[in-house]
Design a protein around this motif. Structure first.
Motif, PDB file in Angstrom:
ATOM      1  N   VAL A 194       0.856  -1.187   0.000  1.00  0.00           N
ATOM      2  CA  VAL A 194       0.000   0.000   0.000  1.00  0.00           C
ATOM      3  C   VAL A 194       0.890   1.234   0.000  1.00  0.00           C
ATOM      4  O   VAL A 194       1.909   1.281   0.703  1.00  0.00           O
ATOM      5  CB  VAL A 194      -0.925   0.014   1.233  1.00  0.00           C
ATOM      6  N   GLU A 195       0.501   2.236  -0.776  1.00  0.00           N
ATOM      7  CA  GLU A 195       1.307   3.440  -0.862  1.00  0.00           C
ATOM      8  C   GLU A 195       0.425   4.679  -0.794  1.00  0.00           C
ATOM      9  O   GLU A 195      -0.786   4.622  -1.049  1.00  0.00           O
ATOM     10  CB  GLU A 195       2.134   3.444  -2.147  1.00  0.00           C
ATOM     11  N   VAL A 196       1.059   5.788  -0.449  1.00  0.00           N
ATOM     12  CA  VAL A 196       0.376   7.073  -0.345  1.00  0.00           C
ATOM     13  C   VAL A 196       1.012   8.046  -1.325  1.00  0.00           C
ATOM     14  O   VAL A 196       2.232   8.252  -1.302  1.00  0.00           O
ATOM     15  CB  VAL A 196       0.453   7.644   1.086  1.00  0.00           C
ATOM     16  N   GLN A 197       0.184   8.625  -2.187  1.00  0.00           N
ATOM     17  CA  GLN A 197       0.643   9.676  -3.096  1.00  0.00           C
ATOM     18  C   GLN A 197       0.683  10.988  -2.321  1.00  0.00           C
ATOM     19  O   GLN A 197      -0.277  11.338  -1.624  1.00  0.00           O
ATOM     20  CB  GLN A 197      -0.316   9.823  -4.279  1.00  0.00           C
ATOM     21  N   ILE A 198       1.800  11.697  -2.427  1.00  0.00           N
ATOM     22  CA  ILE A 198       1.879  13.013  -1.801  1.00  0.00           C
ATOM     23  C   ILE A 198       2.207  14.067  -2.856  1.00  0.00           C
ATOM     24  O   ILE A 198       2.786  13.766  -3.909  1.00  0.00           O
ATOM     25  CB  ILE A 198       2.926  13.071  -0.670  1.00  0.00           C
ATOM     26  N   LEU A 199       1.819  15.294  -2.557  1.00  0.00           N
ATOM     27  CA  LEU A 199       2.124  16.439  -3.400  1.00  0.00           C
ATOM     28  C   LEU A 199       2.475  17.593  -2.473  1.00  0.00           C
ATOM     29  O   LEU A 199       1.714  17.899  -1.546  1.00  0.00           O
ATOM     30  CB  LEU A 199       0.923  16.788  -4.278  1.00  0.00           C
ATOM     31  N   ALA A 200       3.625  18.205  -2.691  1.00  0.00           N
ATOM     32  CA  ALA A 200       4.093  19.279  -1.811  1.00  0.00           C
ATOM     33  C   ALA A 200       4.555  20.459  -2.646  1.00  0.00           C
ATOM     34  O   ALA A 200       5.115  20.276  -3.738  1.00  0.00           O
ATOM     35  CB  ALA A 200       5.237  18.775  -0.917  1.00  0.00           C
TER      36      ALA A 200
END
Length: 617
Positions: A194-200
């Motif tokens: 399972v993975e989490v997409q991040i945007l910063a």
């Protein structure tokens, strides 16, 4: 404002980035190896610059040449895509030192997270020391510190396998990423990936954009991905978000990135942070209705993220279409992609078009097909149906495996884990060809080939055609009559050079037929037309080991000599093709009566590598 982007990559991801750039009015620059001189990404870009050579180490991994190409073509920004130099901090610095905009995270963030060993230390974790592991630590996973895509990874279940696993992983990692560092960690047998997409952005905002489940994998490389990850408790989802944001803030991250975990027994185990765009990013785009590449460009230009985060809608599933044969140890396939067409209503990301050659130098992924719907069940059904109806004429692919995987009870009920293919590969690769396909092919081939100048009042002699189908030889027969072509037990409603309509047991079946040399495609069934009379000289010595693909012999088992005794399943020769190593094993227990392979040798499919003479019982 960015006006011209060079994509330091190739194939599908380069084409995908070019598409967004064109929508934003940004000029595009491609780089290409000699092997990719006529590739789709080279033809798609506004400008293309040659990188002399074919091997990645001489072309796409040469950051100095890529920067020179950007300057020569007048680009003002560089997007790295995924793989190759995308997680290379020195390359990111070289781009900015040249006065170009880097569409990615700061080099120091890449440096901190690109090495999986340093990333674990940053998150308060530490890998095992290979010299100190014991039986109690098994099973183990040997893993490349750099890169991704499943390369440079080996599972170790016995301590005596560890030295060979370390050597193999180092060799593969050095070839794929230019970095042979590996480490050892416990292998979690039945976890979900399972993975989490991040945007910063550069203004202090770090935003998690949902979860993805990527548990269906072969050789540690993802095959099916979906968003959001199904069945996670809310508390666990919030924990994953918090850990992902913590990882990003720890390195002052900027841009799009992904934090990956193994979820087992209700707990999240940190794996790594990928400081780049992921292959599976389209499922997140579909659910959130955003363009992550466009967001990367806006962040690189200094714009803040929108104040209101995008809302999630529905479910998306992606299948990676590979030119490989899952039934033969996932052996990559090469050759001409004659035709690829997917039904309307799904997203197709690809680096190939009709007539392109699938070569040996790069990853065998042909395309990604993505379906989005209001529910998970609907998205799965939509993708499986689209894959089933995809016209795909060319080398063997994993298309049938994808369809069966999507319809497998363990997947549809979200009970899958990373061991899915270890458990189910045999049942998912069993042959289930259409029994009417050979007859349809024969009728299309016979169209207009009547042996008579006109109908005669004499019985027509049956005509026969032979095909290879799923490893078996099949012979079909038909007759020319005054009413057209006919076959026993089947009513021929219509037949021409490209179409056949057959009625069997009162049910009509329509077939679309295409032929390229001796390869015949009947709907989704692939056949090989055989000569009328077999070649009596086409005989091989029993126990012959043939190269299953074009590639390079990178290794021969230590002390392997003609006359040596070998055991069934013993690895004898290692081939490298499409950035992966493939083992050639002894088919039986016996004596190595001939060894033709040599380290460094370039081989074609069917090249005789060795002969093992079985020990008589």
């Amino acid at each position: 404002m960015i006006t011209s982007v060079l994509v330091a990559n190739r194939g599908e991801i380069a084409c995908r980035i070019f598409r967004t750039c064109a929508e934003l009015g940004i000029r595009t620059v491609a780089v290409h190896s000699d092997a990719d001189a006529d590739a789709l990404h080279t033809r798609t870009a506004d400008t293309a610059v040659r990188l002399p050579g074919a091997a990645p180490a001489d072309t796409y991994l040469r950051g100095d040449l890529v920067v020179k190409a950007a300057l020569a073509a007048g680009a003002d920004a560089v997007h790295p895509g995924y793989g190759f130099l995308s997680e290379n901090a020195d390359f990111a610095r070289a781009v900015t030192d040249a006065g170009l905009t880097w569409i990615g995270p700061p080099p120091r963030a890449i440096e901190a997270m690109a090495s999986k060993t340093r990333a674990k230390e940053l998150m308060g974790l530490a890998p095992l020391a290979a010299a100190d592991v014991t039986e109690d630590d098994l099973p183990l996973l040997v893993k490349a510190a750099a890169g991704g895509g499943g390369r440079g990874m080996r599972i170790v279940r016995r301590l005596d396998e560890l030295p060979d696993a370390l050597d193999g992983a180092r060799t593969e990692a050095a070839s794929a990423f230019g970095d042979g560092e590996v480490f050892v960690e416990p292998y979690i047998e039945h976890g979900r990936h399972v993975e989490v997409q991040i945007l910063a952005d550069t203004h202090g905002t770090v935003r998690p954009l949902g979860t993805r489940d990527c548990s269906l994998q072969r050789r540690h490389q993802k095959v099916v991905e979906e968003a959001p990850a199904p069945g996670l408790p809310d508390a666990l989802t919030e924990e994953l978000y918090a850990l992902a944001v913590r990882a990003a803030r720890a390195v002052s991250y900027v841009g799009a990135g992904t934090v990956e975990f193994l979820v087992a027994d209700g707990r999240a185990h940190f794996l790594e942070m990928n400081t780049r765009l992921q292959v599976e990013h389209p499922v997140t785009e579909a659910v959130f209705g955003i363009d992550l590449v466009a967001e990367q460009i806006r962040v690189a230009e200094g714009h803040p993220l929108p104040a209101d985060p995008p809302a999630a809608h529905g479910h998306a599933v992606e299948g990676r279409l590979y030119a490989e044969d899952p039934a033969r140890d996932w052996a990559p396939q090469t050759g001409t992609l004659h035709h690829l067409a997917v039904p309307a209503g799904v997203r197709l990301d690809t680096g190939y078009t009709d007539g392109d050659e699938i070569g040996v130098h790069y990853d065998p992924m042909l395309a990604k097909i993505v379906a989005h719907a209001s529910t998970r069940a609907e998205a799965i059904r939509k993708l499986a149906g689209a894959l089933e109806r995809t016209a795909l004429h060319g080398p063997v692919t994993n298309r049938d495996l994808l369809v069966r995987s999507l319809r497998h009870d363990e997947f549809t009920t979200a009970r899958m884990d990373t061991g899915f293919y270890d458990r189910h590969l045999a049942e998912l690769t069993g042959s289930a060809p259409d029994p009417l396909a050979p007859l349809a092919a024969a009728l299309a081939d016979a169209h207009g080939r009547s042996r008579f100048g006109g109908w005669r009042n004499v019985p027509a002699q049956p005509q026969t055609k032979r095909y290879e189908l799923a490893g078996e030889e099949i012979e079909v027969s038909y007759r020319h009559t005054r009413h057209g072509l006919a076959a026993d037990g089947v009513r021929v409603v219509h037949a021409d050079a490209h179409t056949a309509v057959l009625e069997a047991d009162g049910v009509r079946h329509r077939f679309e037929i295409a032929r390229y040399g001796d390869q015949v495609y009947v709907n989704t069934t692939r056949l090989t037309a055989l000569p009328r009379f077999p070649d009596p000289t086409a005989q091989l010595t029993p126990g012959s080991l043939l190269a299953p693909m074009p590639g390079t012999v990178v290794r021969i088992a230590e002390d392997l000599r003609e006359g040596a005794t070998v055991q069934a399943g013993q690895p004898l020769i290692w081939l490298e093709a499409m950035k992966m190593q493939h083992r050639i094993t002894a088919p039986v227990t016996g004596t190595l009566s001939a060894l033709h392979a040599k380290a460094g040798q370039q081989v074609e499919p069917g090249t005789l590598l060795a002969v093992v003479q079985e020990t008589s019982s």
